[in-house]
Design a protein around this motif. Structure first.
Motif, short mmCIF file in Angstrom:
data_model
loop_
_atom_site.label_atom_id
_atom_site.label_comp_id
_atom_site.label_asym_id
_atom_site.label_seq_id
_atom_site.Cartn_x
_atom_site.Cartn_y
_atom_site.Cartn_z
N ASN A 1 35.37 23.28 -9.89
CA ASN A 1 36.73 23.24 -10.44
C ASN A 1 37.79 23.45 -9.36
O ASN A 1 38.86 22.85 -9.41
CB ASN A 1 36.89 24.30 -11.53
CG ASN A 1 36.30 23.88 -12.85
OD1 ASN A 1 36.40 22.73 -13.26
ND2 ASN A 1 35.68 24.83 -13.54
N ASP A 2 37.52 24.31 -8.39
CA ASP A 2 38.51 24.56 -7.34
C ASP A 2 38.87 23.30 -6.58
O ASP A 2 39.98 23.19 -6.04
CB ASP A 2 37.99 25.63 -6.37
CG ASP A 2 38.38 27.04 -6.80
OD1 ASP A 2 39.30 27.19 -7.62
OD2 ASP A 2 37.76 28.00 -6.30
N GLY B 1 44.69 23.28 -11.36
CA GLY B 1 44.61 24.73 -11.36
C GLY B 1 43.60 25.26 -10.37
O GLY B 1 43.56 26.47 -10.11
N GLY B 2 42.79 24.37 -9.80
CA GLY B 2 41.84 24.79 -8.79
C GLY B 2 42.54 25.16 -7.49
O GLY B 2 43.61 24.63 -7.17
N ILE B 3 41.93 26.03 -6.73
CA ILE B 3 42.56 26.53 -5.50
C ILE B 3 42.86 25.41 -4.52
O ILE B 3 43.92 25.37 -3.89
CB ILE B 3 41.65 27.61 -4.85
CG1 ILE B 3 41.69 28.89 -5.69
CG2 ILE B 3 42.10 27.91 -3.41
CD1 ILE B 3 40.71 29.95 -5.23
N ALA B 4 41.94 24.47 -4.36
CA ALA B 4 42.12 23.41 -3.36
C ALA B 4 42.77 22.15 -3.94
O ALA B 4 43.17 21.27 -3.16
CB ALA B 4 40.77 23.05 -2.73
N TRP B 5 42.86 22.04 -5.26
CA TRP B 5 43.35 20.82 -5.87
C TRP B 5 44.75 20.41 -5.39
O TRP B 5 44.99 19.22 -5.12
CB TRP B 5 43.33 20.93 -7.39
CG TRP B 5 43.91 19.74 -8.09
CD1 TRP B 5 45.04 19.70 -8.84
CD2 TRP B 5 43.37 18.41 -8.11
NE1 TRP B 5 45.25 18.43 -9.33
CE2 TRP B 5 44.25 17.62 -8.89
CE3 TRP B 5 42.26 17.80 -7.53
CZ2 TRP B 5 44.03 16.26 -9.11
CZ3 TRP B 5 42.03 16.45 -7.75
CH2 TRP B 5 42.91 15.70 -8.53
N PRO B 6 45.72 21.33 -5.23
CA PRO B 6 47.04 20.90 -4.77
C PRO B 6 47.01 20.18 -3.42
O PRO B 6 47.81 19.27 -3.18
CB PRO B 6 47.84 22.21 -4.70
CG PRO B 6 47.18 23.10 -5.70
CD PRO B 6 45.72 22.77 -5.59
N ALA C 1 43.40 12.25 -3.79
CA ALA C 1 42.44 12.09 -4.89
C ALA C 1 42.97 11.15 -5.97
O ALA C 1 42.24 10.27 -6.46
CB ALA C 1 42.11 13.45 -5.49
N GLU C 2 44.23 11.32 -6.34
CA GLU C 2 44.79 10.46 -7.37
C GLU C 2 45.01 9.05 -6.85
O GLU C 2 44.86 8.07 -7.60
CB GLU C 2 46.08 11.07 -7.90
CG GLU C 2 45.85 12.36 -8.69
CD GLU C 2 47.10 12.93 -9.30
OE1 GLU C 2 48.22 12.52 -8.88
OE2 GLU C 2 46.99 13.79 -10.20
N ALA D 1 40.16 13.86 0.82
CA ALA D 1 40.41 14.79 1.91
C ALA D 1 41.85 15.26 1.79
O ALA D 1 42.61 14.79 0.94
CB ALA D 1 40.14 14.14 3.26
N TYR D 2 42.23 16.16 2.68
CA TYR D 2 43.56 16.75 2.59
C TYR D 2 44.66 15.85 3.14
O TYR D 2 45.84 16.18 3.03
CB TYR D 2 43.58 18.09 3.31
CG TYR D 2 42.74 19.16 2.65
CD1 TYR D 2 42.59 19.24 1.27
CD2 TYR D 2 42.08 20.11 3.42
CE1 TYR D 2 41.82 20.22 0.67
CE2 TYR D 2 41.32 21.11 2.85
CZ TYR D 2 41.19 21.16 1.47
OH TYR D 2 40.42 22.14 0.89
#
Length: 207
Positions: A20-21, A26-31, A37-38, A174-175
């Motif tokens: 989930n992160d 709401g996951g820590i890394a999702w932002p 990703a989108e 990736a970021y």
């Protein structure tokens, strides 16, 4: 790269770090992942590949990162930058929602959940190689997160062990765009036998 045949008996889907992160709002890394990703349609592509692998009789291996606990890394001499970030952010913390698998990728009967990896490779210090060999696997399709760290490290290690390695450009993230470019255009071709997008992979899987 030549056209690859994926036989259900000898192919495995490696789903790396489906927490989930990483994957949930709401996951820590999702932002940090959200934009890339989108843009690539990560979640829809993961779902499509996941479902197609099941339908084709391809075994799914969950390759999870170590779930953080407060005592982790105490006394370690060489904590790597990723581990330092986990110590700070408490990503994938054991017993938390963020450290649970995304609901769409919870293991089912017949799936294999391998030992958690402490670093970036799903093979290093785990039972992944042994369990793949026990199932007669020669080809691995690697999806999940992150493209430039755990996916790349797992793919390189798989190649060194003699597996045929497939990467899927839009079933990872990736970021930044630069890290995605490095993972698939610069580094991937040095070890992967096939680099596809989701549509091409689905077309190549057995019906």
């Amino acid at each position: 790269m030549s056209q690859t045949r994926y036989e259900h008996a000898t192919t495995a889907l490696l789903l790396v770090d489906p927490y989930n992160d990483f994957l949930s709002d709401g996951g820590i890394a999702w932002p940090r992942l959200k934009d890339v990703a989108e843009e690539v349609g990560l979640l829809d592509n993961l779902r499509a590949i996941h479902a197609a692998a099941r339908a084709a009789g391809i075994r799914i291996f969950i390759v999870p990162h170590h779930q953080w606990e407060p005592s982790d890394y105490e006394g370690w001499r060489h904590i790597n930058p990723t581990q330092q970030a986990i110590m700070k952010r408490h990503s994938f913390a054991k017993g938390t929602w963020g450290g649970e698998f995304h609901p769409d990728f919870v293991p089912r009967e017949g799936d294999v959940v391998v030992q958690q990896h402490w670093g970036q490779s799903g093979f290093a210090n785990t039972d992944l190689d042994m369990r793949l060999k026990q199932h007669g696997i020669s080809h691995v399709v690697i999806i999940g997160l992150l493209a430039n760290s755990c996916i790349e490290s797992t793919g390189r290690f798989a190649m060194e062990l003699g597996y045929h390695v497939t990467l899927v450009r839009d079933a990872t993230a990736a970021y930044s765009h630069e890290l995605m470019h490095a993972a698939h255009e610069l580094n991937g071709p040095t070890y992967a036998h096939a680099i596809l997008d989701t549509a091409a992979l689905l077309d190549a899987l057995p019906r």
